[in-house]
Design a protein around this motif. Structure first.
Motif, PDB file in Angstrom:
ATOM      1  N   MET A   1      54.401  37.640  36.405  1.00  0.00           N
ATOM      2  CA  MET A   1      52.961  37.475  36.594  1.00  0.00           C
ATOM      3  C   MET A   1      52.398  36.198  35.995  1.00  0.00           C
ATOM      4  N   THR A   2      52.875  35.798  34.828  1.00  0.00           N
ATOM      5  CA  THR A   2      52.257  34.632  34.184  1.00  0.00           C
ATOM      6  C   THR A   2      53.261  33.621  33.653  1.00  0.00           C
TER       7      THR A   2
ATOM      8  N   LEU B   1      44.482  36.779  34.870  1.00  0.00           N
ATOM      9  CA  LEU B   1      45.746  36.208  34.416  1.00  0.00           C
ATOM     10  C   LEU B   1      45.598  34.768  33.932  1.00  0.00           C
ATOM     11  N   GLY B   2      44.402  34.191  34.052  1.00  0.00           N
ATOM     12  CA  GLY B   2      44.223  32.825  33.587  1.00  0.00           C
ATOM     13  C   GLY B   2      43.386  32.759  32.334  1.00  0.00           C
ATOM     14  N   ASP B   3      43.006  33.917  31.799  1.00  0.00           N
ATOM     15  CA  ASP B   3      42.136  33.952  30.634  1.00  0.00           C
ATOM     16  C   ASP B   3      42.933  34.502  29.457  1.00  0.00           C
TER      17      ASP B   3
ATOM     18  N   THR C   1      49.603  40.583  40.769  1.00  0.00           N
ATOM     19  CA  THR C   1      49.204  39.173  40.756  1.00  0.00           C
ATOM     20  C   THR C   1      48.254  38.894  41.915  1.00  0.00           C
TER      21      THR C   1
ATOM     22  N   ASN D   1      39.041  35.734  36.064  1.00  0.00           N
ATOM     23  CA  ASN D   1      40.411  35.309  36.302  1.00  0.00           C
ATOM     24  C   ASN D   1      41.283  35.963  35.242  1.00  0.00           C
TER      25      ASN D   1
ATOM     26  N   ASP E   1      44.288  37.809  41.802  1.00  0.00           N
ATOM     27  CA  ASP E   1      44.083  36.422  42.208  1.00  0.00           C
ATOM     28  C   ASP E   1      42.590  36.074  42.240  1.00  0.00           C
ATOM     29  N   PRO E   2      42.179  35.059  41.458  1.00  0.00           N
ATOM     30  CA  PRO E   2      40.743  34.781  41.310  1.00  0.00           C
ATOM     31  C   PRO E   2      40.069  34.304  42.594  1.00  0.00           C
ATOM     32  N   THR E   3      40.833  33.741  43.517  1.00  0.00           N
ATOM     33  CA  THR E   3      40.210  33.221  44.731  1.00  0.00           C
ATOM     34  C   THR E   3      40.346  34.189  45.907  1.00  0.00           C
ATOM     35  N   PHE E   4      41.527  34.789  46.048  1.00  0.00           N
ATOM     36  CA  PHE E   4      41.781  35.586  47.244  1.00  0.00           C
ATOM     37  C   PHE E   4      41.946  37.073  46.940  1.00  0.00           C
TER      38      PHE E   4
END
Lengths: 419, 305
Positions: free
Chosen positions: B245-246, B160-162, B135, B158, B139-142
């Motif tokens: 994770m999600t 895990l967000g897609d 995860t 991203n 992470d898309p930002t960090f």
């Protein structure tokens, strides 16, 4: 010999119990209390409060069990029917409905008939009432609202908005400055429910919102579409942080702490971690969610945490005394102050702690929420509907073009769930 | 007295006669009882429960096959089913990956035990930790992933967000420990490879890929079979990584059947025991097909010997 001892002990117990009934203090027997307040601060608060009750009732044998907050949500179903304690914590409104309907919670309308409770706790009475009876007492609640970075607002020359136009104008300036207006983490879905609550209550009012969540209004109605149209204005502006679907509400906090996002629509519990992260009260402030449709009375989300007596409790008399004790003005003042729960007392006779956010919240809830007080999306709607709907809200926030599909799906779910 | 001893001899002789047949059953009895009570009986209980509507509190209401009817119309169920198939297919990549790592590690170099341990390490740590590590990686930002993608000029993603990538992302996380598992199976298998056959192959001029394909891999058949079984079962019961994770998201697109069953029956917003049971029954039938195939092929193998 042993049997004789036993009989006399039993006789003594009965005698003691009947004496206990005569005077309020001097309760005897066992009192088993199950708590879901597993975080360190609330846990210590509850244990301190229970020890005070113990001091008042030295002959009562109090046994406290603290269960992890998440585990509690599944365990309560078992222990209410199989091995009921005398007092248990839970949540108000629809979240208690399954247990009320299954006959697992005790009717405590008699406590509420006492004006000391009925009048002083009037603001939360509705949330405790199902079928005209009350099924427990609240012990704390907290306001929702927009927590924002005052220093960023000052830097950009913004002031607290009061109308939807001002809100959007502010947001545009924040975006132009290269920041996001709102942080949010929708991984666990309910945070999106908070946004919907406010947008819908401000667009269509409290009564419509409740009609929708109780299955009387349709998700495909024009009113709801208007709510989503308003929401979409913010989404299309790019007001929310990117990739919010991968973050929990805690993981969304750093965006605000670092100044990448200016505001957070959240419950008052967000203040503590924001302060812990280094934001001072000069940097952090709070405003009530703005008006959207002029003339719609403002209503607020203020989730209420509660105590109940299970129907299968052994010592209901002591449990009732404990509930009375919990809601008494002094105890309410004490357990809700900044050093303890840091939330709002439910008793009108209590005083609110000298904390900027608690005072503002109390002020807002007592004088500026004429529309009413809602519990929260997943407490006002039945659990199953809340789950499906919040998933749809998250999808909408990521893919606003799917709106028609989502609303159709929610209508179908509604037909199945509210029978 | 006399009568008793006669009785005694008769009994002991009966025991004596049947000792050979009875002893294994006596040893098996506790296991069989537990298996019946905790595995077989609950299976039938689930079948039964799937015909009821029950919230775990009140009385269960008989609703016939309407839970299955609802499954038929349930989009979330098809998403889960589709993801289960993706899991089944992609998870099998652990087998060749495990084989190649095993071949790579099957040499005598100083410190090879340390390398073997390092490769085996992901299998030892908890799936929850694996999930958390990945995860953070995604992470898309960090996360590191986007740093790596950026350094080779690719746009950030991203995972895990897609909804198109999320299942693949979780499977890759799952492959990490599963590959280690297959690797260990192959390492033990490689110990049993007959050096004479390799020698013979070498004399005939086989090396590299041909050596691997025609001499080594056929000898690893038992290891491959076990690796196949554990990987298929592992893919079908994938749950913990998804939960960590999600949580099934975004908007339910990474659910599999076992996770959906948990969500519907036991999670915070669930408590539809009957509906959960009907999902469990479907998952059971899918597993049954594989298990039947495994048992059948094992039986064939045994018979051929």
């Amino acid at each position: 010999m042993r049997s004789m001892l036993k009989t006399s002990a039993a006789a003594f117990a009965i005698l003691a119990a009947s004496m206990g009934g005569a005077s309020a203090d001097g309760l005897t027997g066992d009192l088993r209390i199950f708590l879901d307040t597993s975080n360190p601060a609330p846990r210590a608060t509850m244990e301190k409060m229970i020890s005070q009750f113990q001091e008042k009732n030295p002959d009562l044998n109090i046994e406290t069990t603290v269960i992890d907050r998440e585990a509690y949500k599944t365990q309560i179903r078992n222990f209410l029917s199989a091995n009921a304690p005398d007092v248990a914590t839970w949540y108000a409104a629809n979240r208690m409905r399954p247990y009320v309907e299954a006959g697992l919670f005790e009717d405590v309308s008699d406590l509420w008939a006492d004006p000391a409770i009925g009048d002083n706790l009037a603001s939360t009475k509705g949330a405790m009432t199902i079928d005209g009876k009350q099924w427990g007492v609240p012990y704390t609640y907290y306001q929702w609202g927009v927590y924002y970075r005052k220093d960023i607002f000052d830097e950009l020359g913004l002031s607290e908005p009061t109308t939807w136009e001002e809100e959007k104008a502010n947001c545009q300036k924040i975006i132009d400055a290269g920041k996001k207006c709102y942080t949010i983490g929708t991984k666990f879905l309910w945070t999106a429910g908070g946004w919907f609550d406010y947008l819908n209550m401000r667009t269509n009012g409290f009564d419509f919102h409740m009609d929708l969540l109780t299955g009387k209004a349709k998700w495909t109605s024009d009113e709801v579409r208007q709510t989503f149209a308003n929401w979409r204005e913010l989404i299309d502006m790019g007001a929310f942080i990117d990739n919010h679907q991968t973050y929990s509400w805690q993981e969304a906090l750093p965006f605000m702490v670092k100044g990448d996002a200016a505001a957070y629509l959240m419950g008052n519990f967000a203040v503590a971690p924001l302060r812990d992260a280094g934001l001072t009260d000069d940097q952090l402030d709070f405003y009530q969610f703005v008006e959207i449709t002029p003339g719609v009375e403002k209503a607020e989300d203020a989730p209420t945490d509660t105590f109940h007596i299970p129907a299968n409790a052994q010592n209901k008399e002591a449990a009732r005394e404990f509930l009375k004790f919990v809601v008494s003005p002094d105890i309410q003042t004490q357990i809700n102050d900044g050093k303890n729960l840091g939330q709002l007392p439910v008793n009108a006779q209590s005083s609110v702690d000298k904390d900027k956010f608690l005072e503002q919240g109390f002020e807002m809830l007592s004088t500026n929420s004429p529309g009413g007080v809602a519990q929260f999306f997943d407490r006002d709607a039945p659990a199953e509907m809340a789950k499906v709907a919040m998933e749809g809200l998250q999808e909408f926030m990521v893919k606003p073009d799917n709106l028609d599909k989502i609303l159709d799906r929610l209508d179908r779910a509604q037909e199945r769930i509210y029978k | 007295m006399a009568q008793a001893s006669v009785e005694g001899t008769r009994q002991s002789s009966w025991w004596h006669r049947n000792q050979q047949q009875l002893t294994p059953w006596l040893f098996l009895a506790p296991g069989i009882l537990f298996f019946l009570f905790y595995v077989i009986f609950p299976i039938f209980q689930s079948f039964n429960l799937s015909l009821y509507q029950w919230d775990g509190l009140g009385a269960a209401e008989y609703v016939g096959v309407s839970n299955y009817e609802e499954l038929y119309w349930d989009e979330a169920f098809y998403t889960s089913l589709k993801n289960n198939v993706i899991w089944l297919v992609l998870y099998l990549a652990a087998i060749p990956a495990g084989l190649f790592i095993a071949l790579f590690l099957n040499q005598t170099v100083t410190g090879i035990r340390v390398y073997k341990s390092l490769f085996f390490f992901p299998f030892v740590i908890s799936q929850v930790v694996v999930g958390l590590v990945f995860t953070w990686f995604y992470d898309p930002t960090f996360g590191i992933l986007n740093v790596v993608l950026g350094s080779v000029g690719l746009p950030p993603m991203n995972v895990l967000g897609d909804e198109n990538w999320v299942t693949v992302g979780i499977i890759i996380a799952g492959l990490w420990p599963q590959t280690a598992y297959c690797m260990i199976l192959y390492l033990t298998g490689l110990n049993a490879v007959d050096p004479e056959q390799i020698e013979a192959g070498r004399l005939d001029g086989a090396k590299g890929w041909r050596m691997l394909w025609y001499i080594i891999v056929p000898q690893l058949r038992p290891a491959t079979f076990i690796a196949f079984v554990v990987t298929i079962i592992g893919a079908l019961r994938s749950f913990d990584l998804i939960s960590v994770m999600t949580n099934g998201g975004p908007f339910g697109s990474s659910r599999v059947l076992s996770f959906y069953m948990f969500e519907v029956a036991l999670s915070e917003y669930g408590f539809r025991m009957g509906y959960g049971a009907s999902i469990a029954v479907v998952l059971f039938l899918i597993m049954l097909a594989f298990i039947a195939y495994f048992l059948w092929s094992m039986y064939k193998e045994e018979k051929a010997r």
